[in-house]
Enzyme design. Structure first.
Site, PDB file in Angstrom:
ATOM      1  N   CYS A  48      31.662  -3.081  57.334  1.00  0.00           N
ATOM      2  CA  CYS A  48      32.807  -3.484  58.054  1.00  0.00           C
ATOM      3  C   CYS A  48      32.659  -2.881  59.332  1.00  0.00           C
ATOM      4  O   CYS A  48      32.819  -1.457  59.627  1.00  0.00           O
ATOM      5  CB  CYS A  48      33.964  -2.739  57.176  1.00  0.00           C
ATOM      6  SG  CYS A  48      35.751  -2.859  58.397  1.00  0.00           S
ATOM      7  N   CYS A  51      35.893  -0.898  60.924  1.00  0.00           N
ATOM      8  CA  CYS A  51      35.899   0.531  60.119  1.00  0.00           C
ATOM      9  C   CYS A  51      35.269   1.655  60.778  1.00  0.00           C
ATOM     10  O   CYS A  51      35.604   2.748  60.883  1.00  0.00           O
ATOM     11  CB  CYS A  51      35.247   0.461  58.729  1.00  0.00           C
ATOM     12  SG  CYS A  51      36.346  -0.648  57.622  1.00  0.00           S
TER      13      CYS A  51
END
Length: 305
Positions: A48, A51
């Site tokens: 991700c 993230c």
């Protein structure tokens, strides 16, 4: 206006502020730990991109809070059951837990200023910065649980007079009106919720309970609906109506069973009506409610079978 006392919370040690957790340790690291200090949970994955930016920024803000809040990181690839139980549909997702319950949260990347505001807001729940509001919310919740909905509503309203964006008190006030069967007032409060807390977990719970209360007002007779389902197991509408009627009668587990059976028979019926109704029921329950946990686990096993 109510006056709220002060509470003392000892700061956490530096080594305890930020940690990774697993499915085996989630209860201790988050639910149990949040009984004393608010815990921010960052749901992320190595693949991700957002993230990788959000995580370090959250860690910096948590460190700056100097022990008023802790942070726990959950790799959703390695903790799929937890992600499923908490209905994590995209990452990054961040939840804040206090006293074992989710009290705030957001999805996606946010600005540094918003991160700071979020951590500050959560840190205030520790007690030494909120003037005792957390304890007042607990007292109001106890009143509501004991059936004193009017007293609870007055207490929640007093808390909001001190802190208009207190999500726990706002959600509690909505639920107090639901307990008094004042559905229109509850819906009006939800529509008028401050933007800063409009998507908070406490308000999601209240919305789900309002939707179920609306359904209960129109629920049909259980015996008649059960007879229809027994006569024709593929009468999906009658099974959905039966689940709503069972829930209206307080038979939540039986309602979940009927919805899971409907999902098993035809998960796509009415654009996934069974799954949507299940999530409405789960959202209206506490995250650690056994019915919600078991129901989510059974639903996940069907989805990924």
């Amino acid at each position: 206006m109510l006056e709220f006392g002060q509470a003392d919370t000892a700061p956490a040690g530096a080594g305890d502020l930020i940690k990774d957790t697993t499915e085996a340790t989630f209860m201790a690291d988050v639910i149990d730990a949040s009984q004393e200090i608010p815990v921010i949970v960052d749901f992320w994955a190595p693949w991700c991109g957002p993230c990788k930016t959000l995580g370090p920024a959250l860690e910096a803000a948590v460190t700056a809070a100097k022990g008023k809040v802790r942070m726990v990181k959950v790799n959703v690839d390695e903790a799929q059951m937890i992600a499923g139980q908490l209905r994590i549909q995209s990452i990054p997702t961040v939840y804040a837990f206090h006293k074992g319950q989710p009290v705030d949260g957001f999805q996606g990347a946010i600005s540094p200023a918003e991160i700071t505001d979020f951590v500050t807001r959560v840190s205030a729940l520790a007690g030494d910065a909120d003037g005792g509001l957390a304890e007042a919310v607990e007292a109001a919740e106890a009143m509501l649980a004991e059936g004193a909905a009017v007293d609870a509503a007055q207490t929640f309203a007093a808390i909001l007079g001190e802190e208009p964006e207190n999500a726990a008190a706002y959600g509690g006030l909505v639920r107090a009106h639901l307990a008094m069967e004042e559905l229109d007032q509850a819906e009006g409060l939800l529509s008028a919720a401050p933007e800063a807390i409009a998507k908070a977990p406490e308000l999601d719970v209240a919305r789900a309970q309002l939707e179920l209360a609306r359904q209960a007002a129109e629920a049909g007779p259980v015996a008649e609906l059960r007879a229809k389902v027994e006569a024709d197991g593929d009468d999906h509408q009658s099974r959905l109506d039966l689940a709503q009627a069972l829930h209206a009668n307080g038979e939540t587990e039986a309602a979940v069973d009927e919805l899971l059976e409907l999902f098993r028979r035809d998960r796509e019926w009415q654009d996934g009506a069974a799954k949507a109704q299940l999530f409405t029921i789960f959202d209206a329950l506490k995250p650690q409610d056994p019915i919600a946990l078991n129901g989510r686990r059974r639903l996940s096993s069907m989805i990924f079978a």
